[in-house]
Scaffold this motif. Sequence first.
Motif, PDB file in Angstrom:
ATOM      1  N   PRO A  24      27.913  68.734  16.893  1.00 16.97           N
ATOM      2  CA  PRO A  24      29.230  68.260  16.459  1.00 16.97           C
ATOM      3  C   PRO A  24      29.418  68.341  14.943  1.00 16.97           C
ATOM      4  O   PRO A  24      30.438  67.912  14.424  1.00 16.97           O
ATOM      5  CB  PRO A  24      29.232  66.795  16.911  1.00 16.97           C
ATOM      6  N   PHE A  25      28.426  68.880  14.234  1.00 16.34           N
ATOM      7  CA  PHE A  25      28.458  68.916  12.774  1.00 16.34           C
ATOM      8  C   PHE A  25      28.800  70.304  12.269  1.00 16.34           C
ATOM      9  O   PHE A  25      28.275  71.297  12.766  1.00 16.34           O
ATOM     10  CB  PHE A  25      27.102  68.482  12.200  1.00 16.34           C
ATOM     11  N   ASP A  26      29.666  70.363  11.259  1.00 12.65           N
ATOM     12  CA  ASP A  26      30.018  71.618  10.600  1.00 12.65           C
ATOM     13  C   ASP A  26      29.559  71.550   9.155  1.00 12.65           C
ATOM     14  O   ASP A  26      29.746  70.533   8.475  1.00 12.65           O
ATOM     15  CB  ASP A  26      31.530  71.849  10.633  1.00 12.65           C
ATOM     16  N   PHE A  27      28.988  72.642   8.683  1.00 10.16           N
ATOM     17  CA  PHE A  27      28.545  72.722   7.300  1.00 10.16           C
ATOM     18  C   PHE A  27      29.736  72.600   6.364  1.00 10.16           C
ATOM     19  O   PHE A  27      30.781  73.196   6.578  1.00 10.16           O
ATOM     20  CB  PHE A  27      27.835  74.066   7.086  1.00 10.16           C
ATOM     21  N   GLY A  28      29.589  71.794   5.343  1.00 11.42           N
ATOM     22  CA  GLY A  28      30.645  71.645   4.353  1.00 11.42           C
ATOM     23  C   GLY A  28      31.670  70.575   4.653  1.00 11.42           C
ATOM     24  O   GLY A  28      32.529  70.308   3.832  1.00 11.42           O
ATOM     25  N   SER A  29      31.585  69.939   5.832  1.00 10.67           N
ATOM     26  CA  SER A  29      32.542  68.868   6.119  1.00 10.67           C
ATOM     27  C   SER A  29      31.836  67.532   5.978  1.00 10.67           C
ATOM     28  O   SER A  29      30.627  67.431   6.147  1.00 10.67           O
ATOM     29  CB  SER A  29      33.136  69.016   7.516  1.00 10.67           C
ATOM     30  N   ASP A  30      32.576  66.516   5.650  1.00 12.74           N
ATOM     31  CA  ASP A  30      32.031  65.166   5.484  1.00 12.74           C
ATOM     32  C   ASP A  30      32.217  64.414   6.799  1.00 12.74           C
ATOM     33  O   ASP A  30      33.306  63.949   7.086  1.00 12.74           O
ATOM     34  CB  ASP A  30      32.735  64.440   4.344  1.00 12.74           C
ATOM     35  N   GLN A  31      31.155  64.360   7.568  1.00 16.42           N
ATOM     36  CA  GLN A  31      31.249  63.710   8.873  1.00 16.42           C
ATOM     37  C   GLN A  31      30.527  62.413   8.808  1.00 16.42           C
ATOM     38  O   GLN A  31      30.181  61.707   9.517  1.00 16.42           O
ATOM     39  CB  GLN A  31      30.714  64.633   9.962  1.00 16.42           C
TER      40      GLN A  31
END
Length: 188
Positions: free
Chosen positions: A181-188
């Motif tokens: 569920p994680f994308d590089f460059g996004s603040d999750q």
Amino acid sequence: MAISIRKLSIPDLIVVQPKRFGDSRGYFEETWNRRDFLTAGIAVDFVQDNHSLSEAKGTLRGMHFQTPPSAQDKLVRCTKGAIYDVAVDIRRGSPTYGAWAGVELSAQTGEQLFVPKGFAHGFVTLEPHTEVQYKCSDYYDPACDRSIRCDSLNIDWPLPVAPIISEKDAAAPPFDALMSPFDFGSDQ
């Protein structure tokens, strides 16, 4: 500043060394100081502390993470004994997706590992009666609790024999089945 930092082969993984003040009685150190961590570029507010005891050498706990909206940054330290601490990049689109980095943490050195959101985390004990404490930036949420089978990541665990793992960790899905569920460059 009362801490020094160094980055591992995956730059988002940071080893933190608090300054120790020692004398003949022992030592004192600040293991968490928000101002010092902010100065070092680690802007996290922790809300929960966890503590584990592993009786046997070779106990492996991992690879764990929580999904959004309860994803967690972690600050891990070994307060008794020693561990080999590992984090795996599970951020889709990351140049290091699927790569892992590890570091030995011990009560003797006092080093800590900062593991940001978007990484699976685990450790193996290198000594019996090892205690690990870690801070989390979000509360434990069973609905968001996930794991990856530790033998599916090609991690070079420093073990001469098979690790001791829980039934839950043994039943975890392999890395190649992960739908991160994680994308590089996004603040999750």
